[in-house]
Design a protein around this motif. Structure first.
Motif, PDB file in Angstrom:
ATOM      1  N   ARG A   1       0.677  -1.150  -0.052  1.00  0.00           N
ATOM      2  CA  ARG A   1      -0.058   0.031  -0.026  1.00  0.00           C
ATOM      3  C   ARG A   1       1.081   1.235  -0.122  1.00  0.00           C
ATOM      4  NH1 ARG A   1      -5.009  -1.528   4.114  1.00  0.00           N
ATOM      5  NH2 ARG A   1      -5.738  -3.130   3.066  1.00  0.00           N
ATOM      6  N   SER A   2       2.185   1.012   0.217  1.00  0.00           N
ATOM      7  CA  SER A   2       3.024   2.457   0.177  1.00  0.00           C
ATOM      8  C   SER A   2       3.494   2.655  -1.399  1.00  0.00           C
ATOM      9  CB  SER A   2       4.322   1.839   0.959  1.00  0.00           C
ATOM     10  OG  SER A   2       4.112   1.577   2.229  1.00  0.00           O
ATOM     11  N   ALA A   3       3.912   4.070  -1.538  1.00  0.00           N
ATOM     12  CA  ALA A   3       4.271   4.375  -2.803  1.00  0.00           C
ATOM     13  C   ALA A   3       5.478   3.821  -3.181  1.00  0.00           C
ATOM     14  CB  ALA A   3       4.299   5.889  -2.984  1.00  0.00           C
ATOM     15  N   PRO A   4       5.705   3.346  -4.552  1.00  0.00           N
ATOM     16  CA  PRO A   4       6.904   2.776  -4.979  1.00  0.00           C
ATOM     17  C   PRO A   4       8.308   3.658  -4.590  1.00  0.00           C
ATOM     18  CG  PRO A   4       5.484   3.052  -6.685  1.00  0.00           C
ATOM     19  CD  PRO A   4       4.651   3.589  -5.750  1.00  0.00           C
ATOM     20  N   GLU A   5       8.176   5.147  -4.747  1.00  0.00           N
ATOM     21  CA  GLU A   5       9.428   5.832  -4.192  1.00  0.00           C
ATOM     22  C   GLU A   5       9.701   5.351  -2.431  1.00  0.00           C
ATOM     23  OE1 GLU A   5       6.700   7.045  -5.443  1.00  0.00           O
ATOM     24  OE2 GLU A   5       7.440   7.764  -7.649  1.00  0.00           O
ATOM     25  N   ALA A   6       8.617   5.341  -1.882  1.00  0.00           N
ATOM     26  CA  ALA A   6       8.926   5.166  -0.395  1.00  0.00           C
ATOM     27  C   ALA A   6       9.425   3.678  -0.154  1.00  0.00           C
ATOM     28  CB  ALA A   6       7.653   5.293   0.317  1.00  0.00           C
ATOM     29  N   ILE A   7       8.973   2.647  -0.887  1.00  0.00           N
ATOM     30  CA  ILE A   7       9.353   1.269  -0.797  1.00  0.00           C
ATOM     31  C   ILE A   7      10.799   1.096  -1.144  1.00  0.00           C
ATOM     32  CG2 ILE A   7       8.910  -0.802  -1.627  1.00  0.00           C
ATOM     33  CD1 ILE A   7       6.097  -0.344  -2.043  1.00  0.00           C
ATOM     34  N   VAL A   8      11.208   1.635  -2.496  1.00  0.00           N
ATOM     35  CA  VAL A   8      12.355   1.903  -2.973  1.00  0.00           C
ATOM     36  C   VAL A   8      13.377   2.271  -2.009  1.00  0.00           C
ATOM     37  CG1 VAL A   8      14.290   2.543  -4.760  1.00  0.00           C
ATOM     38  CG2 VAL A   8      11.881   1.286  -5.291  1.00  0.00           C
ATOM     39  N   ASN A   9      13.212   3.466  -1.293  1.00  0.00           N
ATOM     40  CA  ASN A   9      14.035   4.339  -0.501  1.00  0.00           C
ATOM     41  C   ASN A   9      14.134   3.655   0.725  1.00  0.00           C
ATOM     42  OD1 ASN A   9      15.258   6.942   0.186  1.00  0.00           O
ATOM     43  ND2 ASN A   9      13.680   6.814   1.754  1.00  0.00           N
ATOM     44  N   THR A  10      13.082   2.873   1.253  1.00  0.00           N
ATOM     45  CA  THR A  10      13.159   1.973   2.413  1.00  0.00           C
ATOM     46  C   THR A  10      14.430   0.663   2.331  1.00  0.00           C
ATOM     47  OG1 THR A  10      11.158   2.436   3.157  1.00  0.00           O
ATOM     48  CG2 THR A  10      12.069   0.619   4.191  1.00  0.00           C
ATOM     49  N   SER A  11      13.940   0.142   1.195  1.00  0.00           N
ATOM     50  CA  SER A  11      14.886  -0.864   0.655  1.00  0.00           C
ATOM     51  C   SER A  11      16.452  -0.521   0.629  1.00  0.00           C
ATOM     52  CB  SER A  11      14.514  -1.381  -0.571  1.00  0.00           C
ATOM     53  OG  SER A  11      13.074  -1.935  -0.738  1.00  0.00           O
ATOM     54  N   VAL A  12      16.681   0.579   0.032  1.00  0.00           N
ATOM     55  CA  VAL A  12      17.918   1.176   0.082  1.00  0.00           C
ATOM     56  C   VAL A  12      18.559   1.420   1.398  1.00  0.00           C
ATOM     57  CG1 VAL A  12      19.505   2.880  -0.771  1.00  0.00           C
ATOM     58  CG2 VAL A  12      17.676   2.062  -2.314  1.00  0.00           C
ATOM     59  N   ASN A  13      17.648   1.977   2.343  1.00  0.00           N
ATOM     60  CA  ASN A  13      18.230   2.407   3.669  1.00  0.00           C
ATOM     61  C   ASN A  13      18.509   1.104   4.429  1.00  0.00           C
ATOM     62  OD1 ASN A  13      18.496   5.328   3.693  1.00  0.00           O
ATOM     63  ND2 ASN A  13      16.246   5.409   3.893  1.00  0.00           N
ATOM     64  N   GLN A  14      17.668  -0.069   4.159  1.00  0.00           N
ATOM     65  CA  GLN A  14      17.854  -1.401   5.027  1.00  0.00           C
ATOM     66  C   GLN A  14      19.220  -2.048   4.585  1.00  0.00           C
ATOM     67  OE1 GLN A  14      14.084  -3.081   4.168  1.00  0.00           O
ATOM     68  NE2 GLN A  14      12.901  -2.295   5.867  1.00  0.00           N
ATOM     69  N   THR A  15      19.494  -1.724   3.393  1.00  0.00           N
ATOM     70  CA  THR A  15      20.774  -2.453   2.865  1.00  0.00           C
ATOM     71  C   THR A  15      21.897  -1.647   2.906  1.00  0.00           C
ATOM     72  OG1 THR A  15      20.174  -2.055   0.759  1.00  0.00           O
ATOM     73  CG2 THR A  15      19.380  -3.936   1.625  1.00  0.00           C
ATOM     74  N   LEU A  16      21.578  -0.401   3.424  1.00  0.00           N
ATOM     75  CA  LEU A  16      22.886   0.471   3.150  1.00  0.00           C
ATOM     76  C   LEU A  16      24.254   0.207   4.232  1.00  0.00           C
ATOM     77  CD1 LEU A  16      23.610   3.162   1.822  1.00  0.00           C
ATOM     78  CD2 LEU A  16      22.549   4.489   3.817  1.00  0.00           C
ATOM     79  N   SER A  17      23.876   0.030   5.536  1.00  0.00           N
ATOM     80  CA  SER A  17      25.107  -0.410   6.180  1.00  0.00           C
ATOM     81  C   SER A  17      25.873  -1.604   5.605  1.00  0.00           C
ATOM     82  CB  SER A  17      24.543  -0.838   7.848  1.00  0.00           C
ATOM     83  OG  SER A  17      23.396  -2.064   7.587  1.00  0.00           O
ATOM     84  N   ARG A  18      25.209  -2.622   5.074  1.00  0.00           N
ATOM     85  CA  ARG A  18      25.721  -3.531   4.326  1.00  0.00           C
ATOM     86  C   ARG A  18      26.581  -3.331   3.255  1.00  0.00           C
ATOM     87  NH1 ARG A  18      26.093  -5.636  -0.819  1.00  0.00           N
ATOM     88  NH2 ARG A  18      27.114  -7.879  -0.366  1.00  0.00           N
ATOM     89  N   THR A  19      26.034  -2.343   2.365  1.00  0.00           N
ATOM     90  CA  THR A  19      26.733  -2.049   1.376  1.00  0.00           C
ATOM     91  C   THR A  19      28.062  -1.172   1.793  1.00  0.00           C
ATOM     92  OG1 THR A  19      24.555  -1.751  -0.011  1.00  0.00           O
ATOM     93  CG2 THR A  19      26.458  -0.603  -0.728  1.00  0.00           C
ATOM     94  N   VAL A  20      27.679  -0.292   2.414  1.00  0.00           N
ATOM     95  CA  VAL A  20      28.909   0.464   3.073  1.00  0.00           C
ATOM     96  C   VAL A  20      30.025  -0.276   3.783  1.00  0.00           C
ATOM     97  CG1 VAL A  20      29.874   2.400   4.657  1.00  0.00           C
ATOM     98  CG2 VAL A  20      27.502   2.744   3.147  1.00  0.00           C
ATOM     99  N   ILE A  21      29.748  -1.202   4.304  1.00  0.00           N
ATOM    100  CA  ILE A  21      30.881  -2.147   5.181  1.00  0.00           C
ATOM    101  C   ILE A  21      31.515  -2.950   4.183  1.00  0.00           C
ATOM    102  CG2 ILE A  21      31.102  -3.999   6.590  1.00  0.00           C
ATOM    103  CD1 ILE A  21      28.822  -2.794   8.486  1.00  0.00           C
ATOM    104  N   THR A  22      30.827  -3.669   3.123  1.00  0.00           N
ATOM    105  CA  THR A  22      31.347  -4.466   2.329  1.00  0.00           C
ATOM    106  C   THR A  22      32.197  -3.485   1.391  1.00  0.00           C
ATOM    107  OG1 THR A  22      29.449  -5.867   2.331  1.00  0.00           O
ATOM    108  CG2 THR A  22      30.917  -6.082   0.604  1.00  0.00           C
TER     109      THR A  22
END
Length: 289
Positions: A201-222
């Motif tokens: 029910r969320s907007a696509p922009e909000a879903i993508v933004n949430t997804s990027v934030n949830q994986t951001l720490s893993r991406t930065v550390i790797t």
């Protein structure tokens, strides 16, 4: 997206203008020599450049006393004259030297290598598209291809803009960057797919933004730990690995950026919606008697 587009256009223009190809692609002379003690690579390189050879590559192979030298095409000079000149420089760097091999590689060999490298790149991109399309959807597959092409063009374009030598080791590192960037993109795409199913029910922009934030720490550390390793390779790996490690440094930085900004943005540009990740179930109703 505007910044990425401008950067890619600059890279394409620089590549079309011409890369500074190494001996692997242009042809030249390959020399193998052996010393009785560890060879002084800096002295050999300085001596060859002082003798008029440009774009000299000197590296150890097998052991510290074995040396491989790559020289540019000899032009109108005879192979014997070049051999005498090289042997003279090698003896200056160390008297006990044995010349094992001196081979003149024609430009046709380099042209064949360039064609094979290009075909390897195209084949890898095609396999990437098929893999992502099967695992996800065609919209994400197209986004992954755009992000991967972005990384390849920017990395190769940097070598063209600054005139750094482009040889087989650099081509190999670009292929490694292709796989590295794809891995980051797949991690983000996995989370995007899961969130599109759980946050319908969320907007696509909000879903993508949430997804990027949830994986951001893993991406930065790797990316950070990998980058530290490659920087160490660049600083202490010697001249033979300079081009390889430099291409990896650029590729890791650009690949991380493209996974976060280019790949996810392309999904939004292609109007990705929750329906792309949900399966429609149809129930079979038996006919009434």
């Amino acid at each position: 997206m505007i910044g990425s587009t401008i950067a890619n256009l600059i890279a394409i223009g620089a590549i079309i203008h011409g890369l500074n190809y190494g001996v692997d692609f242009t042809g030249g002379v390959v020399v193998e020599a052996s010393y009785t003690s560890p060879a002084n690579l800096d002295a050999i390189r300085t001596g060859l450049e002082g003798a008029g050879f440009q774009s000299v590559q000197v590296q150890n192979f097998g052991s510290t006393s074995d040396v491989m030298i790559r020289l540019p095409p000899i032009g109108e000079r005879s192979t014997v004259a070049v051999q005498d000149q090289v042997v003279s420089v090698l003896k200056t760097a160390g008297s006990d030297v044995t010349l094992k091999r001196l081979e003149n590689i024609g430009p046709q060999v380099g042209e064949d290598l360039a064609q094979q490298g290009f075909l390897a790149m195209v084949f890898a991109l095609a396999m990437v598209f098929i893999y992502v399309m099967v695992r996800f959807r065609w919209k994400l597959a197209l986004g992954a291809i755009v992000a991967t092409l972005h990384d390849v063009l920017i990395t190769a374009g940097a070598f063209a803009v600054f005139g750094w030598q482009f040889d087989l080791t650099v081509l190999g590192s670009i292929l490694a960057v292709l796989g590295y960037s794809l891995n980051d993109t797949i991690v983000i795409y996995d989370r995007i797919r899961d969130n599109f199913r759980s946050m319908r029910r969320s907007a696509p922009e909000a879903i993508v933004n949430t997804s990027v934030n949830q994986t951001l720490s893993r991406t930065v550390i790797t990316s950070g730990t990998t980058l530290l390793t490659v920087i160490a390779l660049f600083l202490f790996g010697g001249d033979a690995l300079k081009g390889f490690s430099l291409a990896l440094i650029i590729g890791i930085v650009v690949g991380t950026y493209s996974s976060v900004y280019v790949a996810s943005s392309m999904a939004l540009v292609l109007n990705i919606v929750p329906a792309d990740f949900t399966e429609t179930k149809t129930e079979r109703v038996d006919e009434l008697p």
